[in-house]
Design an enzyme around this catalytic site. Structure first.
Site, short mmCIF file in Angstrom:
data_model
loop_
_atom_site.label_atom_id
_atom_site.label_comp_id
_atom_site.label_asym_id
_atom_site.label_seq_id
_atom_site.Cartn_x
_atom_site.Cartn_y
_atom_site.Cartn_z
N TYR A 45 78.29 -29.29 19.81
CA TYR A 45 78.19 -28.75 18.46
C TYR A 45 79.12 -27.55 18.30
O TYR A 45 79.89 -27.45 17.34
CB TYR A 45 76.74 -28.34 18.18
CG TYR A 45 76.51 -27.75 16.81
CD1 TYR A 45 76.22 -28.58 15.73
CD2 TYR A 45 76.60 -26.38 16.60
CE1 TYR A 45 76.02 -28.04 14.46
CE2 TYR A 45 76.40 -25.84 15.34
CZ TYR A 45 76.10 -26.68 14.27
OH TYR A 45 75.91 -26.14 13.02
N GLU A 124 70.87 -7.83 25.02
CA GLU A 124 69.55 -8.47 25.00
C GLU A 124 69.70 -9.94 25.37
O GLU A 124 70.63 -10.58 24.92
CB GLU A 124 68.94 -8.38 23.59
CG GLU A 124 68.88 -6.96 23.05
CD GLU A 124 68.48 -6.92 21.56
OE1 GLU A 124 67.76 -7.82 21.11
OE2 GLU A 124 68.92 -5.99 20.87
N LYS A 126 69.46 -13.69 25.00
CA LYS A 126 69.39 -14.48 23.77
C LYS A 126 68.37 -15.59 23.99
O LYS A 126 68.62 -16.54 24.73
CB LYS A 126 70.76 -15.06 23.45
CG LYS A 126 70.84 -15.76 22.12
CD LYS A 126 72.30 -16.09 21.82
CE LYS A 126 72.44 -16.80 20.49
NZ LYS A 126 71.68 -18.06 20.44
N GLU A 184 62.15 -13.99 17.65
CA GLU A 184 62.30 -15.38 18.04
C GLU A 184 60.95 -15.98 18.42
O GLU A 184 60.22 -15.41 19.23
CB GLU A 184 63.25 -15.44 19.25
CG GLU A 184 63.93 -16.76 19.43
CD GLU A 184 65.15 -16.94 18.51
OE1 GLU A 184 65.36 -16.07 17.61
OE2 GLU A 184 65.87 -17.93 18.66
N LYS A 300 74.85 -5.66 20.96
CA LYS A 300 74.81 -4.97 19.67
C LYS A 300 75.26 -3.53 19.87
O LYS A 300 74.88 -2.89 20.86
CB LYS A 300 73.38 -4.94 19.10
CG LYS A 300 72.86 -6.28 18.65
CD LYS A 300 71.42 -6.18 18.15
CE LYS A 300 70.87 -7.56 17.88
NZ LYS A 300 69.39 -7.55 17.80
#
Ligand SMILES: [Zn+2]
Length: 699
Positions: A45, A124, A126, A184, A300
């Site tokens: 994808y 972080e 994922k 999440e 981030k």
């Protein structure tokens, strides 16, 4: 597939390719987001998306209005109401290499004009789940939504409320009056494996990976089902807030933890490009040890004022990037394809692989899902295949290395019979509406060794033969000892017990009394109603209601038996006769035909019925004043229960409906009757009291 390098594409080719990619990606988005069942790997994808971006970068004038690069996921499904997020839910740009991670740091410093000053970041893990946004007002959870297309998500508040890691009320203090907390929803490895195990046993579709399982579990219409799934939640971001509550990302995560959220303990604070790279390799090493899937690291910029200045490019923030792990793949040989039969007869093909190490784990099997999947990938025994574990606990075969295929290999032909000793035909499962599914099922039903226990458990269950003292456990042990292999054996137990060396009463956990009680309970069921008997056979799609209808329609076992045998031998008038019965459709007729066409099933049913006295069913009366009439009972009845009233009406040949319409002939209204009574009056339908009804009925 060979692709023309982007720099060699003509404008016409590029236009054509962008159209094709947009269609293809839209189709995959739909599979992934709405149906929770992707048909290609994440890596494939991503490759499509990257190709799309590369073509767009060379031909900016050709960028389509609805370009895949502008979209995040699929629009919300209509099953849930739509919720507009207070601020959009972001989609992150991806970085795939050390160089791209370094470039991210360089871009941030250039944009902020920092020169050589080092930037602090959070790194972080994922989590491979699905993102959700939780809106709290004055500390109380008021709404929960999926990401949807990033701007509008699906309202799944009630489902999210069932997660133990989502606080209904924020703890501590300092939270803004309004805040959208984001994170999440995911499933751990063990919970995922358990979920798929029970899905396999129930003959249901398996989830491809924990992420799809989490999405499928969260997006249930019935929150009670979501509540049974051990979904978890990590909070890591926020959307709309009525007031600032932190100065940096790390500080914000601490605040979220103080308010009662679970935040990921592996999150690191790092400095500069080297810090980013070190965190990545830490997480890569950590990955196999975690109890849940991660598919990369999110970097981030820590300072929120810098995040503000950096802002966004289209839908992605400039201050964050996702560094994805490469898919873990290896080549090996597909040595065989075996069929596994579940307890309900559903057959799953499993690929036996020459052992190979993928991502630190030795892989010997891969699920092949179903026959259609094998055909789609054209997998052949002896093929060299690419095996992948990309966030998937069950390894998958990505595809065949065609260059290695030997010239004389033949396409795989899915067996037409069950691997059980009976070799009964495999048939494609149909849904209640009659649609064919990808699942193949052994038609041996109660005689297939793989399905026997499941059938026996159904047979003795409360709504079937309801044999007291014969629970699942006893049945299992009698089955394992070979004493009960099919329903008829239950009724032969007492007789056989007399000749057994080790009598039932001497069995573990069963004394003289309980053995005698069991025989009594069994004997009490030798006389059985026709509807129960039909239901007890466990024919697919033949539930209690259908059993009742068939019993009423045929009246006697002999009539039913003659008719289904005629159907099984292709007699169309017998099928037409059944089709004429109320609520009996082609699906039931087809499954019954198939069931009784199987000689093992017929023999087992004959052995069973030889042990029984089957009562005649009461045929619906046609000579009463109520025959064929539709009656509605409403309000509270004082002299009889609803069930009694219904049975009474039905015994007079009437139909009982739950709502009043033009088709209603009579409404019996007790005290407190409301809107139904009013509708009846408006429509001019005859209305009577309970007493009036009873007086009429007793005549
Ligand atoms: Zn079988």
């Amino acid at each position: 597939m060979r692709q023309t390098p982007v720099e060699n594409l003509t404008e016409a080719e590029a236009t054509e390719e962008l159209t094709r990619l947009a269609d293809e990606l839209a189709a995959h988005d739909l599979h992934y987001h709405r149906e929770d069942a992707p048909v290609i790997s994440d890596a494939d994808y991503d490759a499509l998306k990257q190709r799309n971006s590369a073509v767009e970068a060379r031909f900016p004038a050709l960028v389509r209005d609805n370009s895949p690069s502008q979209r995040v996921g699929a629009a919300a499904s209509e099953q849930f109401s739509a919720v507009e997020h207070g601020t959009p839910m972001l989609s992150l740009d991806n970085a795939f290499s050390d160089d791209e991670a370094r470039e991210f740091d360089a871009r941030v410093r250039r944009f902020l004009g920092l020169g050589d000053e080092a930037v602090a970041y959070t790194a972080e893990p994922k989590i491979d789940g699905l993102s959700a946004s939780l809106r709290y007002e004055k500390g109380v959870l008021v709404r929960g939504a999926t990401r949807g297309d990033g701007r509008v998500g699906e309202d799944v508040t009630e489902n999210l409320r069932t997660l133990s890691e989502i606080p209904h009320r924020l703890k501590g203090s300092g939270w803004p009056d309004i805040i959208e907390v984001r994170g999440e929803v995911y499933l751990g490895h063990e919970d995922f494996a358990a979920l798929n195990r029970s899905a396999a046993e129930a003959g249901q579709k398996l989830y491809a990976n924990p992420r799809n399982a989490a999405a499928g579990s969260l997006r249930q219409i019935d929150p009670k089902i979501t509540a049974q799934r051990p979904l978890r939640f990590f909070a890591y971001a926020w959307g709309l807030t009525s007031a600032p509550f932190a100065q940096g990302q790390a500080q914000a995560l601490r605040a979220l933890a103080d308010w009662g959220f679970v935040t990921n303990p592996q999150t690191q604070s790092v400095v500069g490009a080297e810090g980013l790279l070190a965190a990545y390799s830490d997480f890569e090493g950590l990955r196999p040890k975690l109890k849940f899937d991660i598919d990369g690291v999110v970097y981030k910029v820590d300072r929120l004022d810098w995040q503000q200045r950096l802002g966004f490019v289209s839908r992605s923030p400039r201050w964050a990037v996702a560094r994805k792990f490469p898919a873990q793949q290896a080549r090996t040989v597909l040595e065989a394809i075996d069929l596994q039969v579940g307890r309900t007869g559903a057959v799953t093909p499993v690929g036996r692989l020459r052992p190979v190490t993928v991502g630190g784990v030795v892989v010997t099997n891969a699920t092949l899902h179903n026959g259609d999947e094998i055909e789609r990938k054209d997998l052949r025994i002896g093929d060299t295949v690419i095996v992948q574990r990309a966030g998937d606990v069950i390894p998958q075969i990505v595809g065949v290395v065609l260059e290695e295929r030997s010239g004389n290999s033949l396409p795989y032909i899915f067996p037409s019979v069950c691997p059980c000793a009976l070799a009964t035909p495999l048939v494609r499962e149909t849904t209640v509406s009659g649609a064919e599914t990808v699942v193949r099922r052994c038609s041996g039903e109660m005689t297939c060794p793989f399905q026997r226990t499941e059938h026996l458990i159904h047979f003795v269950s409360r709504r079937a033969f309801d044999i007291e003292g014969l629970g699942e456990k006893q049945l299992q042990s009698l089955f394992e000892d070979g004493l009960v292999r099919e329903p008829a054996d239950i009724f032969l137990l007492e007789e056989r017990d007399k000749t057994l060396l080790k009598k039932l009463k001497d069995r573990e956990g069963m004394g003289e009394t309980s053995a005698r009680n069991l025989f009594e309970a069994i004997n009490a069921r030798r006389i059985i109603s026709l509807e129960r008997l039909i239901f007890s056979l466990g024919v697919r799609h033949v539930g209690e209601q259908t059993g009742r209808t068939l019993a009423k329609g045929y009246g006697t076992w002999d009539a039913f038996w003659t008719s289904v045998q005629a159907m099984a031998s292709g007699d169309e008038s017998a099928a037409a006769e059944m089709n004429a019965m109320d609520q009996i459709g082609p699906t039931v007729i087809e499954t019954l035909t198939r069931y009784f066409a199987e000689s093992h099933n017929r023999a087992a049913v004959e052995r069973l019925v030889a042990q029984l006295t089957v009562l005649e069913a009461e045929k619906p009366k046609t000579d009463t004043a109520f025959a064929g009439k539709t009656i509605v009972f409403t309000g509270s009845l004082e002299k009889m229960t609803r069930d009694e009233a219904k049975a009474q009406a039905e015994s007079l040949g009437a139909k009982v409906a739950s709502s009043v319409s033009k088709k209603t002939d009579l409404v019996v209204a007790g005290p407190g009757a409301g809107s139904k009574l009013k509708t009846a009056t408006d429509l001019g339908i005859q209305v009577m009291t309970e007493d009036e009804w009873l007086a009429l009925v007793r005549d």
